[in-house]
Structures are given as C-alpha cells and as structure tokens.
Design a protein around this motif. Structure first.
Motif, PDB file in Angstrom:
ATOM      1  N   LEU A   1      -4.135   4.496   9.676  1.00  0.00           N
ATOM      2  CA  LEU A   1      -4.134   4.344   8.219  1.00  0.00           C
ATOM      3  C   LEU A   1      -3.995   2.882   7.812  1.00  0.00           C
ATOM      4  O   LEU A   1      -4.519   2.470   6.765  1.00  0.00           O
ATOM      5  CB  LEU A   1      -3.004   5.172   7.606  1.00  0.00           C
ATOM      6  CG  LEU A   1      -3.124   6.696   7.745  1.00  0.00           C
ATOM      7  CD1 LEU A   1      -1.913   7.388   7.151  1.00  0.00           C
ATOM      8  CD2 LEU A   1      -4.404   7.206   7.074  1.00  0.00           C
TER       9      LEU A   1
ATOM     10  N   ASN B   1     -15.216  12.766  -3.779  1.00  0.00           N
ATOM     11  CA  ASN B   1     -14.357  12.496  -2.626  1.00  0.00           C
ATOM     12  C   ASN B   1     -13.788  13.791  -2.049  1.00  0.00           C
ATOM     13  O   ASN B   1     -12.608  13.876  -1.692  1.00  0.00           O
ATOM     14  CB  ASN B   1     -13.224  11.544  -3.015  1.00  0.00           C
ATOM     15  CG  ASN B   1     -12.591  10.882  -1.800  1.00  0.00           C
ATOM     16  OD1 ASN B   1     -13.257  10.634  -0.797  1.00  0.00           O
ATOM     17  ND2 ASN B   1     -11.308  10.606  -1.868  1.00  0.00           N
TER      18      ASN B   1
ATOM     19  N   GLY C   1      -6.624   8.303  -2.055  1.00  0.00           N
ATOM     20  CA  GLY C   1      -7.884   7.645  -1.745  1.00  0.00           C
ATOM     21  C   GLY C   1      -8.564   8.111  -0.481  1.00  0.00           C
ATOM     22  O   GLY C   1      -9.619   7.578  -0.096  1.00  0.00           O
ATOM     23  N   TYR C   2      -8.007   9.131   0.193  1.00  0.00           N
ATOM     24  CA  TYR C   2      -8.613   9.630   1.423  1.00  0.00           C
ATOM     25  C   TYR C   2      -9.529  10.819   1.104  1.00  0.00           C
ATOM     26  O   TYR C   2      -9.646  11.238  -0.035  1.00  0.00           O
ATOM     27  CB  TYR C   2      -7.518   9.992   2.428  1.00  0.00           C
ATOM     28  CG  TYR C   2      -6.631   8.814   2.768  1.00  0.00           C
ATOM     29  CD1 TYR C   2      -7.117   7.752   3.522  1.00  0.00           C
ATOM     30  CD2 TYR C   2      -5.305   8.750   2.312  1.00  0.00           C
ATOM     31  CE1 TYR C   2      -6.311   6.657   3.822  1.00  0.00           C
ATOM     32  CE2 TYR C   2      -4.500   7.663   2.597  1.00  0.00           C
ATOM     33  CZ  TYR C   2      -5.004   6.613   3.354  1.00  0.00           C
ATOM     34  OH  TYR C   2      -4.213   5.524   3.633  1.00  0.00           O
TER      35      TYR C   2
ATOM     36  N   LYS D   1      -5.310   0.391   9.277  1.00  0.00           N
ATOM     37  CA  LYS D   1      -6.566  -0.337   9.550  1.00  0.00           C
ATOM     38  C   LYS D   1      -7.782   0.276   8.868  1.00  0.00           C
ATOM     39  O   LYS D   1      -8.823  -0.367   8.771  1.00  0.00           O
ATOM     40  CB  LYS D   1      -6.819  -0.379  11.059  1.00  0.00           C
ATOM     41  CG  LYS D   1      -5.752  -1.136  11.856  1.00  0.00           C
ATOM     42  CD  LYS D   1      -6.043  -1.041  13.350  1.00  0.00           C
ATOM     43  CE  LYS D   1      -4.977  -1.746  14.170  1.00  0.00           C
ATOM     44  NZ  LYS D   1      -5.231  -1.623  15.634  1.00  0.00           N
ATOM     45  N   HIS D   2      -7.661   1.555   8.431  1.00  0.00           N
ATOM     46  CA  HIS D   2      -8.832   2.247   7.886  1.00  0.00           C
ATOM     47  C   HIS D   2      -8.506   2.890   6.531  1.00  0.00           C
ATOM     48  O   HIS D   2      -7.399   3.350   6.299  1.00  0.00           O
ATOM     49  CB  HIS D   2      -9.306   3.354   8.841  1.00  0.00           C
ATOM     50  CG  HIS D   2      -9.644   2.871  10.224  1.00  0.00           C
ATOM     51  ND1 HIS D   2      -8.681   2.710  11.205  1.00  0.00           N
ATOM     52  CD2 HIS D   2     -10.836   2.521  10.785  1.00  0.00           C
ATOM     53  CE1 HIS D   2      -9.268   2.286  12.317  1.00  0.00           C
ATOM     54  NE2 HIS D   2     -10.569   2.164  12.096  1.00  0.00           N
ATOM     55  N   ASP D   3      -9.497   2.907   5.685  1.00  0.00           N
ATOM     56  CA  ASP D   3      -9.368   3.607   4.404  1.00  0.00           C
ATOM     57  C   ASP D   3     -10.224   4.870   4.361  1.00  0.00           C
ATOM     58  O   ASP D   3     -10.349   5.497   3.313  1.00  0.00           O
ATOM     59  CB  ASP D   3      -9.814   2.684   3.259  1.00  0.00           C
ATOM     60  CG  ASP D   3      -8.889   1.488   3.090  1.00  0.00           C
ATOM     61  OD1 ASP D   3      -7.667   1.664   3.282  1.00  0.00           O
ATOM     62  OD2 ASP D   3      -9.399   0.392   2.789  1.00  0.00           O
ATOM     63  N   ASP D   4     -10.807   5.219   5.508  1.00  0.00           N
ATOM     64  CA  ASP D   4     -11.798   6.297   5.517  1.00  0.00           C
ATOM     65  C   ASP D   4     -11.302   7.572   6.187  1.00  0.00           C
ATOM     66  O   ASP D   4     -12.107   8.364   6.674  1.00  0.00           O
ATOM     67  CB  ASP D   4     -13.070   5.815   6.220  1.00  0.00           C
ATOM     68  CG  ASP D   4     -12.822   5.470   7.701  1.00  0.00           C
ATOM     69  OD1 ASP D   4     -11.639   5.326   8.075  1.00  0.00           O
ATOM     70  OD2 ASP D   4     -13.801   5.347   8.464  1.00  0.00           O
TER      71      ASP D   4
ATOM     72  N   ASP E   1       2.516   4.462   0.966  1.00  0.00           N
ATOM     73  CA  ASP E   1       2.725   5.069   2.281  1.00  0.00           C
ATOM     74  C   ASP E   1       2.797   6.575   2.118  1.00  0.00           C
ATOM     75  O   ASP E   1       3.845   7.125   1.779  1.00  0.00           O
ATOM     76  CB  ASP E   1       4.008   4.532   2.918  1.00  0.00           C
ATOM     77  CG  ASP E   1       4.127   4.920   4.399  1.00  0.00           C
ATOM     78  OD1 ASP E   1       3.718   6.039   4.744  1.00  0.00           O
ATOM     79  OD2 ASP E   1       4.633   4.103   5.185  1.00  0.00           O
TER      80      ASP E   1
ATOM     81  N   LYS F   1       0.839  -1.194   0.000  1.00  0.00           N
ATOM     82  CA  LYS F   1       0.000   0.000   0.000  1.00  0.00           C
ATOM     83  C   LYS F   1       0.875   1.246   0.000  1.00  0.00           C
ATOM     84  O   LYS F   1       1.901   1.317   0.678  1.00  0.00           O
ATOM     85  CB  LYS F   1      -0.906  -0.020   1.226  1.00  0.00           C
ATOM     86  CG  LYS F   1      -1.939   1.094   1.244  1.00  0.00           C
ATOM     87  CD  LYS F   1      -2.856   0.959   2.449  1.00  0.00           C
ATOM     88  CE  LYS F   1      -3.887   2.075   2.470  1.00  0.00           C
ATOM     89  NZ  LYS F   1      -4.793   1.942   3.635  1.00  0.00           N
TER      90      LYS F   1
END
Length: 420
Positions: free
Chosen positions: A29, A117, A66-67, A31-34, A5, A3
C-alpha cells in the motif's frame, strides 16, 4: 499531509480478525495506489441481508480510500454450494433461479457501490468453461486431500457426510482468487472468519502457479456477536434484508434503532462512515444520557441512508415519528402497513359500529364495561383521534382507503384492524 492508513482505521473499528501478511500488505500500500480487493457472494437468494454488509463495509471503506473493490457473484460456485456454516447438503438450484438471483444481487450491489471504481464479475465466466481433465491436471494436483479434510467446514460435516461436490468447493474458491489475480489484477481477498482456509488456499495456488513473489493477501473479519453472545444479524421476524420489499425501510431502521447500549458503539464503528471524533462523542452521550438514545438514532439513520437512500430514511423516520406521537393521519396505507406490520391485528366487517361494540368484537377490550371506562378516561384513539364519546360510531370508510381502522390504547399500544 500523511496518507490515510486504512489498516489502522480498520483495527480501531474492530474490523480485522486475521491477516495473511500484514507487513507485506503495508509495504504494498505504501508503494501502490492500485490495490484491487474482492469478496464473493453466491446467488443462493434474490436479496442480500445485513450479514452480507459485514464484508461489504470493508470493501466500501477501501473504495472510499481510493482503492478498487471487486465483487464476485458465484454463478459457478453457487451451482455447487459452500459447505461453510452448514450441517447438511444444500439443495441445488436451477439455472433459472440462479440467473434471477444474480440479476437482483447485481442491482443491490450497484446501489451500494455505485459504478465508478467498482467492478462486478461472475465466476461462471471461467469455472463454467473448465473441463474435468483440466480441472484435475491444472488445479487438483495442487491440493492435498489430507489438508482438505482438516478444513473446519469439512470436519464439521464428516460425521453426517459431505458430498464430493461440496468437498470440492474449496478448490473452486481458490481458482477464483488465482483467476482474479492473473486476469483482473486482484491482489487481496476479504471474507468472514470461516473463510480463512479458503483464502489461504487461493494465495498458495497463486504462489505455486504464478510465482512466490506474486502479491496476494488475505484478510478476514471477526464473527459479529451481540453483547449477549448471540450472532448478529437476526431480528424477531428473521433475517433483515436489504430488499425493501422483504424488509421495509421502516423495519430496517427499527432494527438498528433498537440496538443495545452495549453494542451500539461497536456497530457505529463497523457499519457507519463516521469518524473517530463523532463516534467517541456518541459513546460519551450513551454513557451519560442513555435514555436519549442518540447513538442508536445516528446508527439507524446512517445505515438506513446507506442502504435505502435519503428517501428511504425520510420515510422510515416519518413513520417512526408518527407512531411515537400518535399523529398517524398523515400516513399512507403502505406506510401504515410498514409501521404496523408486527402490531397486534384483528378483523372487522365493512360496516359502521358503535365504538364500544367495535372494541369488544375485535377483542381490543375484554368487556363493554372496560371499553366504556377506557373511552371515558381518554385512553382510546381511533385513526389518530382520541374518542371520549361512548356513542361514537366507527366508520371503516373514513380513513386509510377503507382498508384499516387503527386503534390505539394508551400511549403506544396499537391494533391494526383489517376491514373484511
């Protein structure tokens, strides 16, 4: 595939000054993509400038990874005024001014971030509904005056005085972070180095009111300095605006293409989305062939395209190439006004005149003898054409809609003669 960084990428780009909890953010980050993160801007003017790009570039990088970036327009805090970086009180703006500025800034930010987004909110929506008693009971009790007095932005103002209005700004900004965290799911705030205290206040407020385990992070950006030690972001003409009516795409392009060799790689890392291999290649070219200015050209192209789009970049490059080559006949009046805005200027009457007299009357030449010599030597160009005939008549109506006569002396010494 590993992924991406983003924190390591930001470090390589020199974009991180301080973090409140780097390890905690890394774990979040992982653990979460949101992740939602925000930056605020007060509508004190009707255009952003390149100083605003400094935090916005970080938001854009997170968006591309992607955030979810959020921008807070300070419709509430803007009515108060941030004391950071100021030695005197701000002049309070009217609601009409603020509304106009908010509309202009919103349009600019949508152009930079698109509509997917990405979210724009206005802190007037929550600050404007708060009454004084609730402000003091719900929030004021969580702030110690002795701590507030130690803030750098306050300390600098105590000698000359600071109003309670601006003194309270730091509480309002903390309320913003708490509200965004609670109602919008925002976990992170980004700001300049001078915003560190306000960011940590917001995190502390979140932990007091929502619990110590509530995810909340802060990141500040280094103060952007040029190699000579001066602050980045100003040109000879003042601020460099994102509004094309205030700073044309050509002027914007020229600002970036004229950066010092010592700064250009740093700016490529910070203000472009080029990858490491491309930037390292341009750094090598700058070291080996600095006269080609490959890095500056790439920097100017990338940032101009990001802010003004492909059409703005093409126009800026066309004007640049025309003025460099001397082939200006293809330029429109508007493009001439952009390209020669800061060139020496003169005025002339709307009548045909012998070229020697024209050059002397407009003070382009110091004497008729010098004018004749330069004309015969081929050093004088009128509207892009070399003139060697001392009997030639300059006709203002022959080009550029009769508004201008463009005289070039030598390789690139232009004078914009405005026709009265």
């Amino acid at each position: 595939m590993a992924k991406f960084d983003i924190l390591d990428d930001l470090k390589w780009r020199g974009a991180i000054n301080q973090q409140t909890d780097e390890e905690g953010l890394r774990q979040y980050l992982a653990k979460h993509d949101d992740l939602k993160l925000y930056c605020g801007v007060d509508p004190t003017g009707d255009s952003l400038h390149i100083g605003h790009l400094i935090p916005f570039m970080i938001l854009k990088r997170f968006q591309m990874a992607g955030y979810h970036p959020v921008i807070v327009i300070g419709g509430g805090t803007g009515m108060i005024g941030d004391p950071s970086g100021r030695s005197t009180e701000r002049v309070l703006q009217t609601k009409e001014q603020m509304d106009h500025n908010q509309a202009c800034l919103t349009a600019q930010m949508k152009k930079l971030f698109g509509t997917e987004n990405f979210q724009i909110v206005n802190n007037a929506d929550w600050l404007g509904k708060m009454n004084l008693i609730n402000f003091l009971r719900d929030y004021g009790k969580n702030f110690q005056v002795n701590m507030m007095l130690n803030k750098e932005s306050v300390v600098k103002r105590l000698k000359n005085g600071i109003s309670f209005t601006e003194f309270s700004y730091q509480i309002l900004q903390a309320i913003d972070f708490y509200t965004l965290n609670k109602n919008y799911g925002v976990q992170m705030q980004i700001g300049g180095a001078d915003q560190w205290g306000n960011i940590t206040d917001g995190i502390n407020l979140i932990h007091r009111l929502s619990g110590p385990d509530t995810p909340a992070f802060g990141l500040t950006i280094p103060l952007m300095l040029k190699s000579d030690g001066t602050k980045f972001g100003k040109s000879a003409g003042g601020a460099v605006w994102l509004d094309p009516e205030k700073t044309s795409p050509y002027e914007f392009y020229q600002f970036w293409i004229n950066q010092d060799d010592r700064d250009v790689v740093k700016y490529l890392k910070y203000f472009t989305f080029l990858d490491r291999a491309e930037i390292e290649d341009l750094a090598q070219k700058t070291a080996q062939e600095p006269w080609k200015r490959a890095a500056q050209k790439k920097l100017a192209a990338e940032v101009t395209k990001f802010v003004h789009g492909e059409a703005g970049l093409q126009e800026a490059q066309m004007i640049t190439d025309a003025l460099f080559s001397g082939d200006i006949k293809s330029l429109s009046v508007k493009q001439i006004e952009q390209g020669l805005k800061n060139a020496p200027s003169a005025e002339a009457a709307d009548e045909s005149k012998n070229i020697v007299d024209f050059l002397v009357d407009t003070k382009i030449e110091s004497s008729k003898r010098q004018a004749r010599e330069d004309i015969k030597n081929g050093a004088i160009y009128v509207n892009g054409d070399r003139q060697r005939d001392i009997d030639f008549d300059v006709d203002p109506d022959s080009a550029f809609e009769g508004k201008y006569v463009i005289i070039r002396k030598g390789k690139r010494k232009y004078t914009l003669v405005k026709i009265k």
